[in-house]
Design a protein around this motif. Structure first.
Motif, PDB file in Angstrom:
ATOM      1  N   LEU A 230       0.318  -0.378  -4.274  1.00  0.00           N
ATOM      2  CA  LEU A 230      -0.043  -1.735  -4.039  1.00  0.00           C
ATOM      3  C   LEU A 230       1.215  -2.469  -3.929  1.00  0.00           C
ATOM      4  O   LEU A 230       1.421  -3.680  -3.388  1.00  0.00           O
ATOM      5  CB  LEU A 230      -0.886  -2.109  -5.038  1.00  0.00           C
TER       6      LEU A 230
ATOM      7  N   TYR B 206      -7.426  -5.244 -10.217  1.00  0.00           N
ATOM      8  CA  TYR B 206      -7.463  -3.814  -9.824  1.00  0.00           C
ATOM      9  C   TYR B 206      -6.869  -3.020 -10.676  1.00  0.00           C
ATOM     10  O   TYR B 206      -7.334  -1.873 -11.138  1.00  0.00           O
ATOM     11  CB  TYR B 206      -6.197  -3.797  -8.658  1.00  0.00           C
TER      12      TYR B 206
ATOM     13  N   ALA C 270      -9.038   0.215 -12.606  1.00  0.00           N
ATOM     14  CA  ALA C 270      -8.488   1.279 -12.810  1.00  0.00           C
ATOM     15  C   ALA C 270      -8.566   1.859 -14.146  1.00  0.00           C
ATOM     16  O   ALA C 270      -8.939   2.984 -14.809  1.00  0.00           O
ATOM     17  CB  ALA C 270      -7.116   1.493 -12.384  1.00  0.00           C
TER      18      ALA C 270
ATOM     19  N   LYS D 129      -1.339   5.152  -9.682  1.00  0.00           N
ATOM     20  CA  LYS D 129      -2.285   5.271  -8.774  1.00  0.00           C
ATOM     21  C   LYS D 129      -2.527   3.967  -7.966  1.00  0.00           C
ATOM     22  O   LYS D 129      -3.644   3.507  -6.993  1.00  0.00           O
ATOM     23  CB  LYS D 129      -3.609   5.845  -9.250  1.00  0.00           C
ATOM     24  N   VAL D 130      -2.435   3.069  -8.912  1.00  0.00           N
ATOM     25  CA  VAL D 130      -2.491   1.453  -8.402  1.00  0.00           C
ATOM     26  C   VAL D 130      -1.573   0.576  -8.455  1.00  0.00           C
ATOM     27  O   VAL D 130      -1.118   0.122  -6.958  1.00  0.00           O
ATOM     28  CB  VAL D 130      -3.730   0.910  -9.249  1.00  0.00           C
ATOM     29  N   THR D 131      -0.712   0.387  -9.308  1.00  0.00           N
ATOM     30  CA  THR D 131       0.389  -0.601  -9.396  1.00  0.00           C
ATOM     31  C   THR D 131       1.485  -0.114  -8.085  1.00  0.00           C
ATOM     32  O   THR D 131       1.811  -0.825  -7.537  1.00  0.00           O
ATOM     33  CB  THR D 131       1.314  -0.807 -10.637  1.00  0.00           C
TER      34      THR D 131
ATOM     35  N   PHE E 299     -10.156  -0.795  -4.462  1.00  0.00           N
ATOM     36  CA  PHE E 299      -8.658  -0.594  -4.274  1.00  0.00           C
ATOM     37  C   PHE E 299      -8.248  -0.719  -2.766  1.00  0.00           C
ATOM     38  O   PHE E 299      -8.698   0.043  -1.961  1.00  0.00           O
ATOM     39  CB  PHE E 299      -8.183   0.912  -4.753  1.00  0.00           C
TER      40      PHE E 299
ATOM     41  N   PHE F 100     -12.145   7.764  -7.258  1.00  0.00           N
ATOM     42  CA  PHE F 100     -11.131   7.554  -8.297  1.00  0.00           C
ATOM     43  C   PHE F 100     -11.567   7.941  -9.800  1.00  0.00           C
ATOM     44  O   PHE F 100     -10.601   8.828 -10.072  1.00  0.00           O
ATOM     45  CB  PHE F 100     -11.067   5.893  -8.176  1.00  0.00           C
TER      46      PHE F 100
ATOM     47  N   ASN G 299     -11.856   5.461  -3.215  1.00  0.00           N
ATOM     48  CA  ASN G 299     -12.393   4.554  -4.235  1.00  0.00           C
ATOM     49  C   ASN G 299     -13.433   5.081  -5.070  1.00  0.00           C
ATOM     50  O   ASN G 299     -13.215   4.845  -6.409  1.00  0.00           O
ATOM     51  CB  ASN G 299     -12.870   3.025  -3.556  1.00  0.00           C
TER      52      ASN G 299
ATOM     53  N   VAL H  37      -2.673   4.470 -14.385  1.00  0.00           N
ATOM     54  CA  VAL H  37      -2.786   3.151 -13.732  1.00  0.00           C
ATOM     55  C   VAL H  37      -1.474   2.522 -12.647  1.00  0.00           C
ATOM     56  O   VAL H  37      -1.737   2.123 -11.612  1.00  0.00           O
ATOM     57  CB  VAL H  37      -2.751   2.026 -14.894  1.00  0.00           C
TER      58      VAL H  37
END
Lengths: 459, 257
Positions: B175, B153, B157, B170-172, A89, A100, A97, B167
């Motif tokens: 980012l 990514y 996740a 924490k990611v989309t 990430f 996570f 990371n 997801v």
């Protein structure tokens, strides 16, 4: 049963019209290092992604510890993946990371810190916790990706060509580390690669795949010494693959010579393929011990050994490896030990196509291509089977000159000729023996002389 | 001819039409009618409640517009960039299509629409018009960022145990922040200085800061108008610095700025 952790049963997967996996059956034992090996596009990554849960299979079942995984989303599966391009990430530092997975499970903070430190120590990345992942080198990113997957303590670790992006030296070092990690952790590794050397170095079991089909499953030694077909023999290591005839049990003839061998049960006077590894052709300085003779046409120093191309007096070209140096043009005598000759059943001895008669002397096959044949006396519309020998198919430079066109998809050198696989646009395969040199992906015209088509009325 | 010489026409253009006007605005703002140096214009602004009220009201409208655009635009961009939900590029073109038409024409059409539906013009109409006009500027940078985002990514996740909601959170979402930053800037900056939309959609009842500047300049009060314009420029400049700082830190570029 109890020591089998992953079981794949009759798995089939297609994307659109393209079938990428056909009827895959595989069992992975607990704690095993299994490598899925094959050329690009053989379906190996798709198989891994099906196990991880990123794709849904069309047919078949994947079981883990006896439990059917069908329909279970990836986040519920007790396995973790190391992605080909790491997929670290970019908005998180190394610590976050790696942490996570634990943070998602609401593990207490002190324990997260302890476990992150422990796993970073294992991948030799202590003191990198606060670093931005983008500032790390490829090899360091790789280690973090492994640490991130391992911290969840998965029962199975899936690795998708994890070393493909590293340079050679780095790759060799990481191979050794991965192997050590596997032994230390005792968890199951399923590893995907196209690098046969990597597979031989790392694995307990190798699964060789080609075109969505498993070709052979076995230990590295089995796969290398006893390849089950010419694809495996050609893909793993250097080899001489030759047309041969099994005269009777323990007696085989190739390169116009007869040899003793250890294989049996093929029948008498049956066409077969043999594989002889280049290091198994022994150069005999004592000419009385030699079975066949030839002349060295090229000699290249490869570090440990010399790699020589030898043309035998009968006109076959063989690859030979020896520690000793024989200059070009030197005459040498050679022998092969019976146990070093690996006999393989031929997958086919001629091309077989299904077709329909258009008139008594014209047949339609290979998706609409029309070929003229000798008068068969069969009426139009009759379903027929057409056989054509490998060496009776003409490949033309002009792709529009023949009855149809096809692309060269595989090339196998067999000592005195090339055995090519060519595929039509619709995906039908033709097998051709030729003396001419073609390159992979060449597009050629296909023509067959009328007298070379053996038309048989279908049952 | 040396390659660097090719830049000369552009340089002259920038000098004449960007730099010179800016310098003139700055000079005028610090002059009185006779051309002497003074802070009077700023003192006048500070002592004129009407101007300050218009100014804060403009900021308020710009913020409301930006927030509404973000609330509407983010899910739209997410849906558009999701390959499972949106398989064709037609939908994104439809969202961008209004940008092909002149903003004044679109605004006049909005007025006609409100007339037709017998809806009152005013603050509500103003916000509607602003959101309608600036929504594509929010959707496009976010869509762009999300579309370029490596899908691995998301898979990584999921693989580590994140539920679909986790997801996203924490990611989309993190980012896609560069796209959000660009989008906010693209909407906030022009909405602060709009005057045409507010004039047309409120029958000149609601006054925005842009309108005040325009009125002052139209009435020959060049110095005071310049002072107001300078204040607005500083606000926009500060907000830009605030947003683009985040952008520079991230490698996941893809916004419009």
């Amino acid at each position: 049963m109890s020591d089998c952790i992953i079981r794949v049963k009759d798995l089939t997967k297609s994307f659109g019209d393209k079938v990428v996996l056909k009827n895959i059956n595989l069992e992975v034992k607990k704690g095993e290092f299994v490598t899925i090996l094959g050329p690009s596009g053989c379906g190996k990554t798709t198989l891994l992604r099906l196990i991880a849960g990123f794709h849904v299979a069309d047919e078949g079942v994947i079981e883990m510890n006896g439990q059917d995984l069908t329909g279970m989303p990836p986040h519920k599966r007790a396995l973790n993946t190391v992605f080909q391009r790491y997929a670290l990430f970019p908005h998180l530092d190394v610590f976050n990371n790696v942490a996570f997975g634990l943070k998602l499970k609401n593990v207490p903070k002190e324990e997260i810190e302890k476990r992150v430190r422990k796993v970073l120590k294992m991948v030799c990345m202590t003191d990198y916790e606060d670093r931005d992942v983008n500032s790390l080198s490829g090899g360091q990113q790789q280690r973090i990706a492994i640490a991130r997957a391992l911290i969840n303590q998965p029962e199975v670790l899936l690795l998708d060509e994890p070393l493909a992006a590293l340079d050679l030296k780095m790759r060799k070092d990481m191979q050794i580390e991965l192997k050590e990690m596997h032994q230390k952790l005792g968890i199951t590794f399923i590893y995907v690669t196209h690098d046969q050397e990597e597979a031989l170095t790392l694995s307990d079991t190798i699964v060789v795949m080609n075109e969505g089909v498993i070709q052979q499953i076995g230990s590295p030694i089995d796969i290398y010494n006893e390849p089950q077909n010419s694809f495996v023999a050609d893909f793993i290591g250097e080899s001489n693959i030759l047309n041969a005839t099994m005269i009777k049990d323990h007696r085989v003839s190739f390169i116009n010579k007869e040899f003793d061998c250890v294989d049996e049960g093929f029948g008498e006077n049956v066409p077969v393929d043999v594989v002889v590894r280049p290091e198994d052709i022994h150069i005999q300085d004592d000419k009385s011990k030699a079975v066949f003779f030839g002349k060295v046409t090229s000699c290249i120093f490869k570090g440990v050994h010399y790699e020589m191309l030898v043309t035998t007096n009968e006109g076959f070209e063989l690859l030979v490896q020896d520690y000793r140096y024989y200059p070009v043009d030197s005459e040498i005598g050679m022998s092969i030990r019976p146990e070093d000759i690996q006999v393989m059943k031929k997958e086919r001895i001629c091309n077989t196509f299904e077709g329909t008669m258009v008139s008594a002397n014209e047949v339609e096959m290979l998706d609409g291509a029309r070929f003229t044949c000798n008068d068969t006396g069969l009426s139009a519309g009759t379903k027929v089977k057409v056989e054509v020998d490998f060496d009776k198919i003409d490949m033309l430079d002009d792709k529009d000159a023949g009855a149809t066109s096809a692309q060269v998809t595989a090339i196998l050198y067999k000592g005195d000729h090339y055995h090519l696989t060519i595929s039509t646009y619709e995906g039908d395969k033709l097998y051709v023996d030729t003396q001419d040199v073609w390159d992979k992906n060449d597009i050629v015209g296909v023509a067959i002389k009328p007298e070379d088509l053996r038309v048989i009325k279908a049952e | 001819m040396r390659r660097s010489n090719w830049a000369i026409p552009y340089f002259i253009f920038l000098l004449l039409f960007v730099l010179l006007p800016l310098v003139m605005v700055a000079i005028y703002a610090f002059q009185d009618n006779s051309g002497a140096f003074t802070f009077d214009q700023f003192v006048k602004f500070a002592n004129e409640p009407e101007s300050i009220n218009t100014f804060t009201y403009s900021l308020e409208i710009a913020m409301i517009t930006t927030v509404l655009c973000l609330l509407l635009g983010y899910p739209a961009a997410w849906i558009l960039s999701n390959k499972e939900l949106n398989k064709s590029s037609v939908a994104i073109i439809l969202f961008i299509l209004p940008m092909w038409i002149n903003m004044l024409i679109r605004t006049l059409a909005t007025v006609a629409l409100f007339d037709f539906a017998r809806l009152p013009l005013g603050e509500g109409a103003l916000i509607f018009g602003m959101v309608y006009n600036f929504l594509p500027f929010m959707i496009y940078p976010i869509y762009n960022t999300m579309q370029k985002m490596d899908h691995s990514y998301v898979e990584a996740a999921q693989d580590l145990g994140a539920t679909p909601l986790q997801v996203f959170r924490k990611v989309t979402l993190p980012l896609s922040m560069p796209g959000v930053g660009s989008g906010v800037l693209m909407v906030f900056m022009p909405t602060i200085s709009t005057f045409a939309i507010s004039e047309l959609l409120t029958m000149n009842k609601v006054k925005l800061f842009g309108t005040t500047i325009q009125e002052n300049i139209n009435n020959g009060l060049w110095n005071y108008g310049s002072c107001l314009a300078l204040i607005m420029l500083v606000i926009i400049g500060v907000s830009q610095m605030f947003v683009s700082q985040d952008d520079l830190d991230s490698d996941e570029k893809g916004g419009l700025i």
